[in-house]
Design an enzyme around this catalytic site. Sequence first.
Site, PDB file in Angstrom:
ATOM      1  N   ARG A 143     -14.243  13.024   6.851  1.00 21.25           N
ATOM      2  CA  ARG A 143     -12.979  13.674   7.247  1.00 21.25           C
ATOM      3  C   ARG A 143     -12.495  14.632   6.168  1.00 21.25           C
ATOM      4  NH1 ARG A 143      -9.509   8.902   7.504  1.00 21.25           N
ATOM      5  NH2 ARG A 143      -7.827  10.355   7.898  1.00 21.25           N
TER       6      ARG A 143
ATOM      7  N   ASP B 205     -15.012   2.936   6.787  1.00 25.65           N
ATOM      8  CA  ASP B 205     -13.958   3.820   6.261  1.00 25.65           C
ATOM      9  C   ASP B 205     -14.492   4.679   5.130  1.00 25.65           C
ATOM     10  OD1 ASP B 205     -11.196   4.791   5.995  1.00 25.65           O
ATOM     11  OD2 ASP B 205     -11.348   3.828   4.040  1.00 25.65           O
TER      12      ASP B 205
ATOM     13  N   HIS C 138       0.855  -1.186   0.000  1.00 21.27           N
ATOM     14  CA  HIS C 138       0.000   0.000   0.000  1.00 21.27           C
ATOM     15  C   HIS C 138       0.887   1.230   0.000  1.00 21.27           C
ATOM     16  CE1 HIS C 138      -3.640   2.350   0.853  1.00 21.27           C
ATOM     17  NE2 HIS C 138      -2.801   3.153   1.499  1.00 21.27           N
TER      18      HIS C 138
ATOM     19  N   LYS D  34      -8.580  -1.317   5.791  1.00 21.65           N
ATOM     20  CA  LYS D  34      -8.758  -1.822   4.416  1.00 21.65           C
ATOM     21  C   LYS D  34      -7.796  -2.977   4.138  1.00 21.65           C
ATOM     22  CE  LYS D  34      -8.458   2.369   2.811  1.00 21.65           C
ATOM     23  NZ  LYS D  34      -8.754   3.753   2.643  1.00 21.65           N
TER      24      LYS D  34
ATOM     25  N   SER E 174      -7.685   3.989   9.030  1.00 24.12           N
ATOM     26  CA  SER E 174      -8.321   3.965   7.706  1.00 24.12           C
ATOM     27  C   SER E 174      -7.559   3.013   6.780  1.00 24.12           C
ATOM     28  CB  SER E 174      -8.337   5.395   7.141  1.00 24.12           C
ATOM     29  OG  SER E 174      -8.542   5.403   5.762  1.00 24.12           O
TER      30      SER E 174
HETATM   31  N1  URA Z   1      -5.308   6.929   2.627  1.00 26.85           N
HETATM   32  C1  URA Z   1      -6.353   6.292   3.209  1.00 26.85           C
HETATM   33  O1  URA Z   1      -6.791   5.248   2.739  1.00 26.85           O
HETATM   34  N2  URA Z   1      -6.873   6.831   4.337  1.00 26.85           N
HETATM   35  C2  URA Z   1      -6.426   7.977   4.892  1.00 26.85           C
HETATM   36  O2  URA Z   1      -6.946   8.386   5.912  1.00 26.85           O
HETATM   37  C3  URA Z   1      -5.347   8.635   4.267  1.00 26.85           C
HETATM   38  C4  URA Z   1      -4.798   8.076   3.134  1.00 26.85           C
END
Ligand code: URA
Length: 433
Positions: free
Chosen positions: A168, A161, A82, A187, A183
């Site tokens: 947010r 999320d 990621h 995932k 967050s």
């Molecule tokens: N990427 C994400 O998936 N979540 C965040 O809060 C910031 C970057």
Amino acid sequence: MRVYDIIKKKRDGGELSTAEIEFFIKGYVDGTIPDYQASALCMAIFYVGMTERETADLTMAMAHSGDTVDLSRFGKDTVDKHSTGGVGDKTTLIVAPIVSSLGCVMAKMSGRGLGHTGGTIDKLESVEGFNTALSPEEFFAQVEKIGVAVVGQTGNLTPADKKLYALRDVTATVDSIPLIASSIMSKKLAAGSHTIVLDVKYGSGAFMKTPETAEELAREMVKIGNNCGRNTSAVITNMERPLGLNIGNALEVKEAIDVLNNRGAEDLKEVCLTLATQIVSLSRGISTAEARALTEDALTSGRALLKFKEWISAQGGNGEWVDNPDLFPKADYTYEVKATCDGYIAKTDAEAMGIASVMLGAGRETKDDLIDMSAGIILNKKTGDFVACGDTLATLYSCNKKAFEGAEKRFLSAIELTAVKPENEALIYKIIQ
Ligand code: URA
């Protein structure tokens, strides 16, 4: 339990219990807790922060707020990476075939471009025929057959999320370490891979502006991953400047193919090899020296390139384009940006270059915009290079001729020239395991 009491407790510096965090996430997803109370709690978390235990609980509550992907049929070979987002970041296109050519299983979900940053799914869709929306059956069958598949985020994965991130975004609560960590990790945990390697970027083109804050975020995420039984590490990398030379969807895929042919920009190759080395070392339980030798061999032997072509073809893409990248869509117009004086390039601001690329059509200004797959920028010079007045700094590509004027201005605002050669900045700041 009352959400009012939870907000007040956090506002006053308290530590939320597991039950309180679960109550909040459940209520927010099922709609019994409204946006205004959720934003108040996010703002309280932004100011007060969260303990490690609270962040881990928030991550788990979000990870279990919807469906999860079961990759257990692939054993412990499943790997994921990621990136926290950047400009010119085409690392997934290179890392996925390297590690899958070495027997790792990458069954991955990726995102689209966001703001000035690009997204892997948009890049892959610049290849004629490439399908980023496989059905679950097609997805698993492909992973079973060739060890790699990358699709867009689908289904009911981490709905908490999805809702919280959108909230947010409009309540100035994105850049909070516990909120970002939960967050991202929710995932990754829901997506099911056993090994997770995070590319945490810092600098002008990233969420975290300094290496120190990127490290804090990286440590938090690595702890969450490891505590949840996943092999997790983070590589903290420089995003003060774009990665590689090409920015824009088709241009970035072409650059990835260049690297897979063992050519291409050294910084891009190094970040990819470092990430691939971490993945192979963690998933195989071998030393990083052994893993590095394997990943370098996958690249130089051409095995990673073959795997890339197999992957593109398996997902419906035209594999001929991998052999002959001239087949990628070409922009109708090009424009060369020239240096207006002599000097060393002290800065190539990644965010401004990402915005210039979006202005050329490579990204979306609004949610529903169509992308010009051929649009973007190829850098001719990078930070540290000397340029003479009149030298070409970069070539801009677009199907919209009118976009050049604004994009050139934005591009030039990103460049800082000095009389003295600047110090080399580190590309890899730290690796956290
Ligand atoms: N990427 C994400 O998936 N979540 C965040 O809060 C910031 C970057």
